[in-house]
Scaffold this active site. Structure first.
Site, short mmCIF file in Angstrom:
data_model
loop_
_atom_site.label_atom_id
_atom_site.label_comp_id
_atom_site.label_asym_id
_atom_site.label_seq_id
_atom_site.Cartn_x
_atom_site.Cartn_y
_atom_site.Cartn_z
N ASP A 8 41.94 44.98 43.89
CA ASP A 8 42.69 45.29 42.66
C ASP A 8 42.92 46.79 42.48
O ASP A 8 41.98 47.56 42.34
CB ASP A 8 41.91 44.78 41.44
CG ASP A 8 41.60 43.30 41.51
OD1 ASP A 8 41.98 42.56 40.59
OD2 ASP A 8 40.95 42.88 42.49
N GLU A 37 47.81 43.54 40.07
CA GLU A 37 47.92 43.09 38.69
C GLU A 37 47.40 44.09 37.66
O GLU A 37 47.66 43.95 36.48
CB GLU A 37 47.20 41.75 38.50
CG GLU A 37 45.71 41.83 38.58
CD GLU A 37 45.02 40.87 37.61
OE1 GLU A 37 45.68 39.98 37.08
OE2 GLU A 37 43.82 41.06 37.38
N ASN A 38 46.65 45.11 38.12
CA ASN A 38 46.15 46.14 37.20
C ASN A 38 46.77 47.50 37.48
O ASN A 38 46.26 48.53 37.03
CB ASN A 38 44.63 46.28 37.31
CG ASN A 38 43.89 45.00 36.98
OD1 ASN A 38 43.10 44.52 37.77
ND2 ASN A 38 44.14 44.46 35.80
N ASN A 65 45.45 36.99 36.31
CA ASN A 65 45.73 36.70 34.90
C ASN A 65 46.46 37.83 34.18
O ASN A 65 47.11 37.60 33.15
CB ASN A 65 44.42 36.38 34.16
CG ASN A 65 43.38 37.47 34.32
OD1 ASN A 65 43.00 37.82 35.43
ND2 ASN A 65 42.89 37.99 33.21
N HIS A 66 46.40 39.06 34.70
CA HIS A 66 47.08 40.19 34.03
C HIS A 66 48.53 40.36 34.47
O HIS A 66 49.19 41.29 34.00
CB HIS A 66 46.31 41.49 34.27
CG HIS A 66 45.06 41.61 33.45
ND1 HIS A 66 45.08 41.68 32.07
CD2 HIS A 66 43.76 41.66 33.82
CE1 HIS A 66 43.83 41.77 31.63
NE2 HIS A 66 43.01 41.75 32.66
N HIS A 149 41.84 34.71 42.73
CA HIS A 149 41.53 35.59 41.60
C HIS A 149 40.66 34.82 40.62
O HIS A 149 41.14 34.03 39.82
CB HIS A 149 42.84 36.02 40.93
CG HIS A 149 42.71 37.24 40.08
ND1 HIS A 149 42.63 38.51 40.61
CD2 HIS A 149 42.67 37.39 38.74
CE1 HIS A 149 42.54 39.38 39.63
NE2 HIS A 149 42.55 38.73 38.48
N HIS A 174 39.37 40.07 41.22
CA HIS A 174 39.19 39.95 39.77
C HIS A 174 37.96 40.67 39.23
O HIS A 174 38.03 41.30 38.18
CB HIS A 174 39.15 38.49 39.30
CG HIS A 174 38.98 38.33 37.82
ND1 HIS A 174 39.92 38.77 36.90
CD2 HIS A 174 37.98 37.79 37.08
CE1 HIS A 174 39.50 38.50 35.68
NE2 HIS A 174 38.33 37.91 35.76
N HIS A 176 36.36 43.24 40.46
CA HIS A 176 36.44 44.68 40.75
C HIS A 176 35.17 45.22 41.39
O HIS A 176 35.00 46.43 41.51
CB HIS A 176 36.75 45.49 39.49
CG HIS A 176 38.11 45.26 38.94
ND1 HIS A 176 38.76 46.16 38.13
CD2 HIS A 176 38.97 44.22 39.07
CE1 HIS A 176 39.94 45.70 37.77
NE2 HIS A 176 40.09 44.51 38.35
#
Length: 263
Positions: A8, A37-38, A65-66, A149, A174, A176
């Protein structure tokens, strides 16, 4: 085939660290997958950032999810074959959850983004959804790589075992936090519970300490800010047999930005 998977990417520190690594080493890989996603200030990804990633020899961007945090990305998801949202969201949401892209060797590589349900939003079953799409993908390609994830280690291991021999690699994202359980299962599927994070190691999973700790102390909503400094690159260096699609070797990458710059 040599594949790079990147954990991520969190905000501008993560993007800077990713760029530094790719400038030095991207030509060594036949295929590159990044979880993005982040990438936009820690929450979601923008079209501009996605385009910048693809310009850096990144072949596929996976998410979680982000992915929905920046509304502008919805149209981009519908139009792109290389930016993926988790495949097991309900029918009718923007985008797609899997793709097949040619590597720099001209070999078809399947990539799937899927999301867990333990301690996560209650979406469709990742096990059955992934099994169904992999069955279809195997008609077109032997190499299939899955970004799972998810929060729970048990769910990640269970899905990896469930898909052993049907896919080349399943890696977790997810949390991290890079885990030290990389392995190759008995039927040839490479696995790790979490590949980790590319971003600042000077905070809490990429976020500033002073914006995270108050939430634990008070349980009240907080505005999270990106941490800066002590940037770190987490990823996987993977070797996959091109004929069988089985994972031959998988090594964790855990380097500080300073270490990368000196290499």
């Amino acid at each position: 085939m040599r594949v790079l998977v990147v954990g991520d990417v969190v905000g501008s520190p993560g993007r800077k660290t990713l760029e530094t690594y790719l400038k030095k080493f991207s030509e060594e890989y036949d295929f590159i997958i990044v979880n993005g996603e982040n990438a936009a200030a820690g929450f979601g990804i923008t079209a501009k950032i996605a385009d910048e990633f693809f310009e850096k020899n990144i072949d596929v961007i996976t998410s979680g999810n982000h992915i929905w945090d920046k509304k502008e990305i919805y149209t981009y998801l519908d139009e792109s074959d290389r930016l993926l949202r988790p495949i097991n969201y309900p029918e009718g949401v923007p985008g797609k959850g899997y793709t097949i892209v040619k590597s720099r060797k001209g070999i078809d590589v399947g990539v799937v983004s899927v999301q867990g349900r333990v301690f996560m939003p209650p979406i469709d079953c990742p096990f059955k959804t992934l099994e169904k799409v992999v069955e279809e993908m195997r008609k077109s390609c032997k190499i299939i790589i899955v970004d799972f994830h998810a929060e729970a280690t048990s769910e990640k291991i269970a899905l990896g075992k469930y898909m052993d021999g049907k896919i080349s690699v399943l890696y977790g994202t997810h949390t991290h936090v890079q885990t030290a359980d990389e392995t190759i299962f008995s039927e040839g599927t490479g696995f790790i519970s979490d590949v980790g994070m590319t971003g600042s190691d000077n905070g809490i999973i990429g976020m500033d300490v002073n914006s995270i700790i108050p939430k634990f102390l008070t349980a009240l909503p907080q505005r999270f800010e990106i941490a800066k400094g002590m940037e770190r690159f987490n990823g996987l260096d993977i070797e996959i047999d091109e004929e069988s699609g089985k994972c031959k070797k998988m090594d964790r990458i855990n380097l500080s930005l300073e270490q990368i710059e000196k290499m």
